[in-house]
Design a protein around this motif. Structure first.
Motif, PDB file in Angstrom:
ATOM      1  N   ARG A 266     -13.793  47.207 102.118  1.00 38.30           N
ATOM      2  CA  ARG A 266     -14.034  48.884 101.539  1.00 38.30           C
ATOM      3  C   ARG A 266     -13.188  49.805 102.458  1.00 38.30           C
ATOM      4  N   TYR A 267     -12.592  50.913 101.637  1.00 38.06           N
ATOM      5  CA  TYR A 267     -12.064  51.791 102.465  1.00 38.06           C
ATOM      6  C   TYR A 267     -12.950  52.514 102.988  1.00 38.06           C
ATOM      7  N   VAL A 271     -14.598  59.604 101.177  1.00 38.31           N
ATOM      8  CA  VAL A 271     -14.172  59.644  99.634  1.00 38.31           C
ATOM      9  C   VAL A 271     -14.964  60.987  99.094  1.00 38.31           C
ATOM     10  N   ALA A 273     -16.582  62.540  96.230  1.00 34.62           N
ATOM     11  CA  ALA A 273     -16.999  62.037  95.141  1.00 34.62           C
ATOM     12  C   ALA A 273     -16.786  62.815  94.085  1.00 34.62           C
ATOM     13  N   SER A 276     -12.958  62.093  93.070  1.00 26.25           N
ATOM     14  CA  SER A 276     -12.763  60.847  92.521  1.00 26.25           C
ATOM     15  C   SER A 276     -13.434  60.398  90.976  1.00 26.25           C
ATOM     16  N   LYS A 280     -11.016  59.031  87.973  1.00 21.62           N
ATOM     17  CA  LYS A 280     -11.779  57.958  87.221  1.00 21.62           C
ATOM     18  C   LYS A 280     -11.442  58.307  85.808  1.00 21.62           C
ATOM     19  N   GLY A 295     -15.666  48.151  88.953  1.00 20.41           N
ATOM     20  CA  GLY A 295     -17.186  48.518  89.281  1.00 20.41           C
ATOM     21  C   GLY A 295     -17.799  47.634  88.535  1.00 20.41           C
ATOM     22  N   TRP A 355      -6.303  50.257  98.691  1.00 20.13           N
ATOM     23  CA  TRP A 355      -6.156  51.227  99.799  1.00 20.13           C
ATOM     24  C   TRP A 355      -5.553  50.338 100.921  1.00 20.13           C
ATOM     25  N   GLU A 451      -7.599  59.808  94.787  1.00 18.39           N
ATOM     26  CA  GLU A 451      -9.042  59.654  95.401  1.00 18.39           C
ATOM     27  C   GLU A 451      -9.896  58.513  94.773  1.00 18.39           C
ATOM     28  N   TYR A 452      -9.828  58.530  93.552  1.00 18.99           N
ATOM     29  CA  TYR A 452     -10.562  57.398  92.861  1.00 18.99           C
ATOM     30  C   TYR A 452     -10.145  56.076  93.179  1.00 18.99           C
ATOM     31  N   LYS A 454      -8.831  54.866  96.073  1.00 20.86           N
ATOM     32  CA  LYS A 454      -9.447  54.595  97.292  1.00 20.86           C
ATOM     33  C   LYS A 454     -10.691  54.071  96.964  1.00 20.86           C
ATOM     34  N   THR A 455     -11.340  54.225  95.961  1.00 19.87           N
ATOM     35  CA  THR A 455     -12.926  53.196  95.819  1.00 19.87           C
ATOM     36  C   THR A 455     -12.777  52.081  95.295  1.00 19.87           C
TER      37      THR A 455
END
Ligand code: HEC
Ligand code: HEC
Length: 456
Positions: A266-267, A271, A273, A276, A280, A295, A355, A451-452, A454-455
């Motif tokens: 995991r990053y 992050v 939210a 991100s 998305k 997800g 990432w 940013e997204y 990264k998740t």
């Protein structure tokens, strides 16, 4: 028989696990038991005979440009310098004090001696000081490792007929495999002279193993069925006969089960939210049709994108010659699952753990996600990070910090060691063009998207 053995091993593994925590645990399901056997075969047992003597590891330091620590009295510092010199990482499993990817060879009598490399020399990496089995090794200097060990044993270097790697991190696994199979007849008996198969593959970045479970087809060009076990055994062609390969197939089925059990890290940083969540949306509108969704309930389409659409460097696609594919397909390796004879383009890969897998594209030609998503900002020549420590990691643009280098500096590196850290996208196979799907985004959309990403 195989089935009873499987059940027996399941019970054994479960008993061992239960023994560790002191409480009885439910028996492992067959997939987990197979993965556990595969982990053991790959990480602990090994398959290949030694290629170098025991002393090559200690002697090789005399070839380094600056004096090496004493390999006997200062073992830890010697091991660290060895890893830095060749781009290897500490083994996250017991490995006789050797770095991940180098191991004691396995003799026919079951004993171990001498040294050998294994899958993890390329498929074992680290990031932020933590080693991961299955993370592509973006630091490896394979050529230096193989050549220096061979010289340390006082042997002559083999005639090199192709580029192993010009830069650290990329490697030419494809052409190694092509070369090995060119020395076999269709029945896999050994030939004295290689078959002229016309394969001319370039060096590539090593993909992360945790993607395999999402793929229907594998390798960068997506021409091989991702269920193929035998394809993963090509490196054994250096020493194994057809009979030996056949007897190792069940082990490699387990190794594949182990690969399928791997999860991306995991990053580790914060992050945002809100950003991100906006990213998305950008992803859904611009990227998901090729790369899938992530997800819970995420779906990966396993699409191969025509080369004229993706537009990235063609050398890997074209280098796999028709004659090589035809020869491979005439052997035991392809009996159940042949390689597609048509050449299309590159597979849009899953982006899980993205990432951690910089640099990007199949040839590692783009150091950050930001540069990938704004193609005009991609550096033509740049430095690779000195290590995979977080001090070299760019959390803003996501990927590796780099400096651009001029052609002057490129032509006159301070040493061969330094030259390994220069990435030059004008070299064959290393072009950084194409994949312009992020170019039309506004800078705000691009940063939201990053940013997204990264998740994932
Ligand atoms: C010299 C480096 C190297 C070694 C050693 C190596 N690989 Fe790989 N592996 C690669 C590269 C590079 C690719 C991508 C090849 C391509 O598509 O051109 C790859 C691709 C793969 C893939 C497909 C992944 C995907 O998602 O498409 C699997 C599975 C795999 N390797 C398994 C293994 C196993 C098992 C071993 C050991 C028996 C091994 N590899 C040894 C470099 C290596
Ligand atoms: C038309 C299909 C298509 C679309 C749309 C697309 N991609 Fe890709 N993407 C690909 C293909 C094919 C590759 C592999 C190219 C290669 O390695 O040469 C790729 C590679 C990548 C990689 C490199 C992965 C790695 O591990 O090196 C990233 C990151 C990526 N895409 C992100 C995105 C994002 C973000 C978007 C949306 C802005 C996007 N892509 C839109 C097809 C697509």
């Amino acid at each position: 028989m195989v089935r009873t053995l499987g059940i027996w091993l399941t019970i054994m593994v479960a008993a061992a696990a239960a023994g560790r925590c002191g409480e009885p645990e439910p028996a492992l399901d067959p997939d987990r038991a197979a993965a556990e056997r595969g982990r053991h075969a790959l990480l602990i047992q090994g398959f290949l005979k030694p290629d170098w003597t025991e002393s090559a590891y200690r002697a090789v330091g005399s070839q380094w440009p600056t004096p090496a620590p004493d390999p006997e009295r200062d073992q830890a510092r010697y091991a660290e310098r060895f890893r830095e010199r060749y781009g290897l990482h500490p083994a996250p499993f017991p490995n006789d004090g050797l770095p991940m990817g180098l191991r004691r060879g396995r003799n026919p009598d079951g004993g171990k001696s001498g040294l050998q490399i294994d899958c993890l020399v390329c498929h074992g990496g680290s990031i932020g000081g933590k080693s991961y089995v299955g993370l592509g090794n973006t630091q490896l200097d394979l050529r230096a490792l193989l050549y220096d060990l061979t010289r340390a044993d006082g042997r002559r270097l083999p005639l090199s007929t192709f580029v192993l790697n010009t830069s650290r991190g990329t490697n030419n696994a494809g052409q190694i495999a092509a070369f090995l199979i060119s020395l076999r007849n269709p029945d896999l008996s050994i030939r004295r002279f290689p078959l002229p198969l016309g394969a001319d593959l370039p060096e590539c970045d090593t993909p992360a193993w945790w993607h395999l479970k999402r793929k229907r087809t594998m390798y960068y060009d997506g021409r091989t069925d991702a269920r193929s076990v035998r394809t993963n055994m090509q490196f054994l062609l250096g020493e194994k006969t057809l009979e030996e390969l056949k007897s190792l197939e069940p082990t490699f089925r387990d190794v594949r089960a182990f690969i399928l059990s791997l999860e991306p890290p995991r990053y580790p940083f914060a992050v945002n939210a809100e950003t991100s969540a906006r990213g998305k949306e950008v992803f859904a509108a611009n990227c998901a049709r090729c790369h899938g969704t992530y997800g819970p309930g995420g779906r990966y389409p396993s699409k191969i994108i025509p080369i004229d659409v993706v537009g990235t460097d063609r050398a890997r696609l074209l280098g796999l010659s028709d004659r090589l594919v035809a020869h491979f397909n005439s052997t035991w390796f392809a009996e159940p699952l042949p390689v597609q004879t048509e050449r299309t383009g590159y597979q849009a890969p899953p982006l899980d753990g993205l990432w951690a897998t910089a640099p990007y594209l199949h040839n590692g030609s783009v150091p950050t996600l930001h540069a990938l998503l704004d193609s005009k900002t991609r550096p033509a020549r740049f430095t690779r990070p000195r290590s995979t420590g977080f001090e070299h990691y760019d959390t803003h643009h996501v990927g590796w910090k780099y400096t651009e280098i001029g052609s002057e500096e490129l032509a006159r590196p301070r040493s061969a060691f330094e030259a390994g850290f220069y990435f030059d996208s004008s070299r064959r196979g290393l072009g950084n063009q194409g994949h312009t799907f992020g170019d039309h985004l506004t800078e705000a959309e691009r940063m939201d998207l990053i940013e997204y990403l990264k998740t994932l």
